[in-house]
Motif scaffolding. Structure first.
Motif, PDB file in Angstrom:
ATOM      1  N   THR A  44      37.587 -12.312  99.745  1.00  0.00           N
ATOM      2  CA  THR A  44      38.737 -12.035  98.896  1.00  0.00           C
ATOM      3  C   THR A  44      38.760 -10.538  98.571  1.00  0.00           C
ATOM      4  OG1 THR A  44      37.510 -12.410  96.848  1.00  0.00           O
ATOM      5  CG2 THR A  44      38.572 -14.325  97.860  1.00  0.00           C
ATOM      6  N   LYS A  45      39.891 -10.061  98.112  1.00  0.00           N
ATOM      7  CA  LYS A  45      40.006  -8.644  97.749  1.00  0.00           C
ATOM      8  C   LYS A  45      38.989  -8.268  96.686  1.00  0.00           C
ATOM      9  CE  LYS A  45      44.925  -8.130  98.851  1.00  0.00           C
ATOM     10  NZ  LYS A  45      46.282  -7.824  98.306  1.00  0.00           N
ATOM     11  N   GLN A  46      38.757  -9.178  95.732  1.00  0.00           N
ATOM     12  CA  GLN A  46      37.796  -8.896  94.673  1.00  0.00           C
ATOM     13  C   GLN A  46      36.376  -8.828  95.218  1.00  0.00           C
ATOM     14  OE1 GLN A  46      38.708  -8.316  91.256  1.00  0.00           O
ATOM     15  NE2 GLN A  46      36.654  -7.485  91.436  1.00  0.00           N
ATOM     16  N   ALA A  47      36.049  -9.724  96.139  1.00  0.00           N
ATOM     17  CA  ALA A  47      34.700  -9.742  96.707  1.00  0.00           C
ATOM     18  C   ALA A  47      34.424  -8.499  97.553  1.00  0.00           C
ATOM     19  CB  ALA A  47      34.507 -11.009  97.540  1.00  0.00           C
ATOM     20  N   ILE A  48      35.446  -7.988  98.218  1.00  0.00           N
ATOM     21  CA  ILE A  48      35.264  -6.771  99.030  1.00  0.00           C
ATOM     22  C   ILE A  48      34.751  -5.618  98.165  1.00  0.00           C
ATOM     23  CG2 ILE A  48      36.530  -4.980 100.300  1.00  0.00           C
ATOM     24  CD1 ILE A  48      38.286  -7.220 101.459  1.00  0.00           C
ATOM     25  N   LEU A  49      35.189  -5.582  96.906  1.00  0.00           N
ATOM     26  CA  LEU A  49      34.766  -4.507  96.010  1.00  0.00           C
ATOM     27  C   LEU A  49      33.276  -4.582  95.667  1.00  0.00           C
ATOM     28  CD1 LEU A  49      37.809  -4.473  93.534  1.00  0.00           C
ATOM     29  CD2 LEU A  49      37.396  -2.966  95.489  1.00  0.00           C
ATOM     30  N   LEU A  50      32.667  -5.740  95.904  1.00  0.00           N
ATOM     31  CA  LEU A  50      31.241  -5.906  95.610  1.00  0.00           C
ATOM     32  C   LEU A  50      30.342  -5.400  96.739  1.00  0.00           C
ATOM     33  CD1 LEU A  50      31.278  -9.532  94.121  1.00  0.00           C
ATOM     34  CD2 LEU A  50      31.288  -7.379  92.864  1.00  0.00           C
ATOM     35  N   LEU A  51      30.905  -5.179  97.920  1.00  0.00           N
ATOM     36  CA  LEU A  51      30.087  -4.816  99.088  1.00  0.00           C
ATOM     37  C   LEU A  51      29.224  -3.567  98.867  1.00  0.00           C
ATOM     38  CD1 LEU A  51      32.581  -5.574 102.023  1.00  0.00           C
ATOM     39  CD2 LEU A  51      30.564  -6.898 101.326  1.00  0.00           C
ATOM     40  N   PRO A  52      29.718  -2.507  98.217  1.00  0.00           N
ATOM     41  CA  PRO A  52      28.868  -1.324  98.043  1.00  0.00           C
ATOM     42  C   PRO A  52      27.627  -1.570  97.186  1.00  0.00           C
ATOM     43  CG  PRO A  52      31.183  -0.770  97.699  1.00  0.00           C
ATOM     44  CD  PRO A  52      31.098  -2.253  97.746  1.00  0.00           C
ATOM     45  N   PHE A  53      27.598  -2.679  96.452  1.00  0.00           N
ATOM     46  CA  PHE A  53      26.473  -2.948  95.565  1.00  0.00           C
ATOM     47  C   PHE A  53      25.418  -3.857  96.204  1.00  0.00           C
ATOM     48  CE2 PHE A  53      30.137  -1.996  92.879  1.00  0.00           C
ATOM     49  CZ  PHE A  53      29.623  -0.967  92.109  1.00  0.00           C
ATOM     50  N   ILE A  54      25.642  -4.246  97.453  1.00  0.00           N
ATOM     51  CA  ILE A  54      24.659  -5.080  98.153  1.00  0.00           C
ATOM     52  C   ILE A  54      23.587  -4.178  98.742  1.00  0.00           C
ATOM     53  CG2 ILE A  54      24.296  -6.718 100.028  1.00  0.00           C
ATOM     54  CD1 ILE A  54      27.146  -7.707  99.600  1.00  0.00           C
ATOM     55  N   LYS A  55      22.385  -4.293  98.225  1.00  0.00           N
ATOM     56  CA  LYS A  55      21.283  -3.408  98.602  1.00  0.00           C
ATOM     57  C   LYS A  55      20.505  -3.997  99.779  1.00  0.00           C
ATOM     58  CE  LYS A  55      20.633  -1.977  93.762  1.00  0.00           C
ATOM     59  NZ  LYS A  55      21.551  -2.945  93.150  1.00  0.00           N
ATOM     60  N   PRO A  56      19.600  -3.210 100.376  1.00  0.00           N
ATOM     61  CA  PRO A  56      18.706  -3.749 101.409  1.00  0.00           C
ATOM     62  C   PRO A  56      17.907  -4.924 100.859  1.00  0.00           C
ATOM     63  CG  PRO A  56      18.576  -1.357 101.339  1.00  0.00           C
ATOM     64  CD  PRO A  56      19.405  -1.761 100.172  1.00  0.00           C
ATOM     65  N   GLY A  57      17.890  -6.011 101.601  1.00  0.00           N
ATOM     66  CA  GLY A  57      17.159  -7.189 101.160  1.00  0.00           C
ATOM     67  C   GLY A  57      17.853  -8.009 100.084  1.00  0.00           C
ATOM     68  N   GLN A  58      19.064  -7.620  99.703  1.00  0.00           N
ATOM     69  CA  GLN A  58      19.792  -8.316  98.638  1.00  0.00           C
ATOM     70  C   GLN A  58      20.172  -9.726  99.065  1.00  0.00           C
ATOM     71  OE1 GLN A  58      21.509  -6.222  95.772  1.00  0.00           O
ATOM     72  NE2 GLN A  58      21.226  -8.210  94.806  1.00  0.00           N
ATOM     73  N   SER A  59      19.938 -10.686  98.190  1.00  0.00           N
ATOM     74  CA  SER A  59      20.339 -12.063  98.442  1.00  0.00           C
ATOM     75  C   SER A  59      21.848 -12.184  98.323  1.00  0.00           C
ATOM     76  CB  SER A  59      19.644 -12.991  97.438  1.00  0.00           C
ATOM     77  OG  SER A  59      20.011 -14.338  97.639  1.00  0.00           O
ATOM     78  N   VAL A  60      22.460 -12.874  99.285  1.00  0.00           N
ATOM     79  CA  VAL A  60      23.922 -13.002  99.355  1.00  0.00           C
ATOM     80  C   VAL A  60      24.288 -14.472  99.593  1.00  0.00           C
ATOM     81  CG1 VAL A  60      26.001 -12.375 100.645  1.00  0.00           C
ATOM     82  CG2 VAL A  60      24.202 -10.668 100.281  1.00  0.00           C
ATOM     83  N   LYS A  61      25.310 -14.934  98.910  1.00  0.00           N
ATOM     84  CA  LYS A  61      25.804 -16.295  99.137  1.00  0.00           C
ATOM     85  C   LYS A  61      27.317 -16.271  99.237  1.00  0.00           C
ATOM     86  CE  LYS A  61      25.696 -21.064  97.484  1.00  0.00           C
ATOM     87  NZ  LYS A  61      25.356 -21.583  98.830  1.00  0.00           N
ATOM     88  N   LEU A  62      27.821 -16.692 100.393  1.00  0.00           N
ATOM     89  CA  LEU A  62      29.266 -16.828 100.565  1.00  0.00           C
ATOM     90  C   LEU A  62      29.768 -18.036  99.790  1.00  0.00           C
ATOM     91  CD1 LEU A  62      29.441 -16.069 104.375  1.00  0.00           C
ATOM     92  CD2 LEU A  62      30.245 -14.593 102.535  1.00  0.00           C
ATOM     93  N   HIS A  63      30.886 -17.864  99.115  1.00  0.00           N
ATOM     94  CA  HIS A  63      31.433 -18.936  98.288  1.00  0.00           C
ATOM     95  C   HIS A  63      32.859 -19.226  98.728  1.00  0.00           C
ATOM     96  CE1 HIS A  63      33.340 -20.396  94.375  1.00  0.00           C
ATOM     97  NE2 HIS A  63      32.463 -21.323  94.693  1.00  0.00           N
ATOM     98  N   PRO A  64      33.016 -20.184  99.661  1.00  0.00           N
ATOM     99  CA  PRO A  64      34.360 -20.491 100.173  1.00  0.00           C
ATOM    100  C   PRO A  64      35.267 -21.034  99.072  1.00  0.00           C
ATOM    101  CG  PRO A  64      32.665 -21.363 101.624  1.00  0.00           C
ATOM    102  CD  PRO A  64      31.977 -20.943 100.364  1.00  0.00           C
ATOM    103  N   ILE A  65      36.496 -20.569  99.041  1.00  0.00           N
ATOM    104  CA  ILE A  65      37.465 -21.035  98.065  1.00  0.00           C
ATOM    105  C   ILE A  65      38.676 -21.597  98.790  1.00  0.00           C
ATOM    106  CG2 ILE A  65      36.707 -19.397  96.303  1.00  0.00           C
ATOM    107  CD1 ILE A  65      39.167 -17.693  97.005  1.00  0.00           C
ATOM    108  N   ILE A  66      39.456 -22.364  98.076  1.00  0.00           N
ATOM    109  CA  ILE A  66      40.687 -22.926  98.627  1.00  0.00           C
ATOM    110  C   ILE A  66      41.813 -21.936  98.364  1.00  0.00           C
ATOM    111  CG2 ILE A  66      42.302 -24.839  98.585  1.00  0.00           C
ATOM    112  CD1 ILE A  66      39.706 -25.915  99.350  1.00  0.00           C
ATOM    113  N   GLN A  67      42.527 -21.550  99.404  1.00  0.00           N
ATOM    114  CA  GLN A  67      43.666 -20.660  99.219  1.00  0.00           C
ATOM    115  C   GLN A  67      44.820 -21.412  98.570  1.00  0.00           C
ATOM    116  OE1 GLN A  67      44.200 -18.918 103.268  1.00  0.00           O
ATOM    117  NE2 GLN A  67      44.132 -16.963 102.188  1.00  0.00           N
ATOM    118  N   GLU A  68      45.442 -20.757  97.577  1.00  0.00           N
ATOM    119  CA  GLU A  68      46.591 -21.387  96.908  1.00  0.00           C
ATOM    120  C   GLU A  68      47.884 -21.054  97.628  1.00  0.00           C
ATOM    121  OE1 GLU A  68      46.463 -20.102  92.868  1.00  0.00           O
ATOM    122  OE2 GLU A  68      44.631 -21.202  92.403  1.00  0.00           O
TER     123      GLU A  68
END
Length: 355
Positions: free
Chosen positions: A331-355
């Motif tokens: 999502t557009k909001q999630a894209i803004l979080l990408l710069p804060f993902i560090k080396p070794g950072q735990s990540v979990k994709l959270h699928p949502i239903i599009q409205e």
């Protein structure tokens, strides 16, 4: 650590709020004894309720006080440490107290100073007065009125200065649920965060030297609470996304698994470390969908040889690559979080239903 804000009013069912916060890995509570909109005559009763709820849920309660507000509790600054008997873990002091009073108070209870107004002469005066600096932390304000929040450069410079004295720092981000009266304009420390997503704002505060982040407003949306809970538990950053339909079950299972960015981070991609081993025996055929704008979720297909099965997230717009299948997007909001993902950072994709 993350904290919530609780405001003392008779109709506030804060016991439920605190229990929910504790279950979602929040460990701190901020409250104030000088809110103009509240009736101070009930402070003692309400504070007892609040402190009991904090202790029951193993959360630390930080109380914002002044000499005047203590009078409502039949206390003065010399006896403010008696609030520890109720379960108060620390006191935020701002105005009306001398350096000698603050120094004495620090020998009895943890003291939080207004981070935005501390300067070197003041700190040196506190040290001369015998302050126990190990019992002192710095706590920025929140700013209800639009355009009055702090500038980012000033904020960073202030935090760097405070860290030189070994002080831990706290600050606020706005909520995205129920907003605080009377203006309902959010309660951020930084003006740029007034309309910002709370979790994104919290990650930025961390990058600017903040140790403890509090939600200034009374509530968060459930989805946002889950993001804070996952990050507080083990550093996992949850990324809302939309996945392509008709994906193979093995691939869907892997996409729903918690993974982590590689320790040797790519410039252009978040490379999910466990994806390639998990999908190594699964043949992934090329598809006709190979565009890769920023935030695209891809999986490498058989044309990529030994890289087949690697799931990536693009951090910038990249050219079409027939060797990588486009299988979804953040999502557009999630894209803004990408710069804060560090080396070794735990990540979990959270699928949502599009409205």
């Amino acid at each position: 650590m993350f904290g919530i804000s609780v405001y003392l009013s008779e109709n506030n069912e804060f016991e439920t709020t605190i229990e929910k916060a504790a279950k979602n890995n929040f460990s701190l509570i901020f409250s104030s004894l000088h809110i103009p909109e509240e009736n101070p005559t009930n402070y003692k009763h309400l504070l007892t309720r609040l402190a009991n709820a904090a202790m029951k849920n193993n959360m630390q309660l930080i109380l914002d006080i002044s000499a005047k507000s203590l009078e409502y509790l039949d206390l003065d600054i010399q006896h403010a440490d008696q609030l520890t008997n109720l379960g108060v873990a620390g006191l935020r002091v701002d105005y009306g107290l001398s350096t000698l009073e603050i120094a004495e108070l620090s020998t009895k209870i943890k003291v939080f100073l207004n981070a935005s107004t501390i300067n070197q002469p003041f700190l040196e005066a506190l040290l001369q007065a015998g302050v126990d600096i190990t019992q002192v932390e710095a706590f920025h304000n929140y700013y209800p009125k639009p355009h009055t929040g702090l500038d980012t450069l000033f904020f960073k410079q202030t935090n760097d200065f405070l860290h030189e004295y070994g002080l831990k720092i706290a600050a606020f981000v706005p909520g995205d649920g129920i907003l605080r009266q009377p203006l309902f304009e959010g309660l951020p420390t930084l003006e740029k965060h007034r309309t910002c997503h709370p979790f994104l704002a919290a990650l930025e505060l961390e990058s600017l030297g903040v140790d403890h982040v509090y939600i200034g407003d009374p509530a968060l949306r459930n989805e946002t609470t889950q993001q804070f809970a996952a990050y507080a538990k083990d550093g996992t950053i949850m990324l809302d996304c939309v996945l392509t339909e008709m994906l193979a079950p093995e691939l869907v299972k892997q996409l729903h698994s918690t993974d982590r960015n590689r320790m040797d981070p790519a410039r252009d991609l978040i490379r999910l470390e466990n994806s390639r081993p998990a999908l190594s025996h699964f043949e992934i055929q090329p598809t006709s969908k190979n565009t890769r704008p920023v935030g695209t979720i891809t999986v490498d297909n058989v044309l990529f040889g030994r890289y087949q099965g690697e799931i990536c997230i693009t951090c910038k717009d990249l050219p079409v690559d027939l060797k990588s299948n486009n299988i979804g997007c953040l999502t557009k909001q999630a894209i803004l979080l990408l710069p804060f993902i560090k080396p070794g950072q735990s990540v979990k994709l959270h699928p949502i239903i599009q409205e």
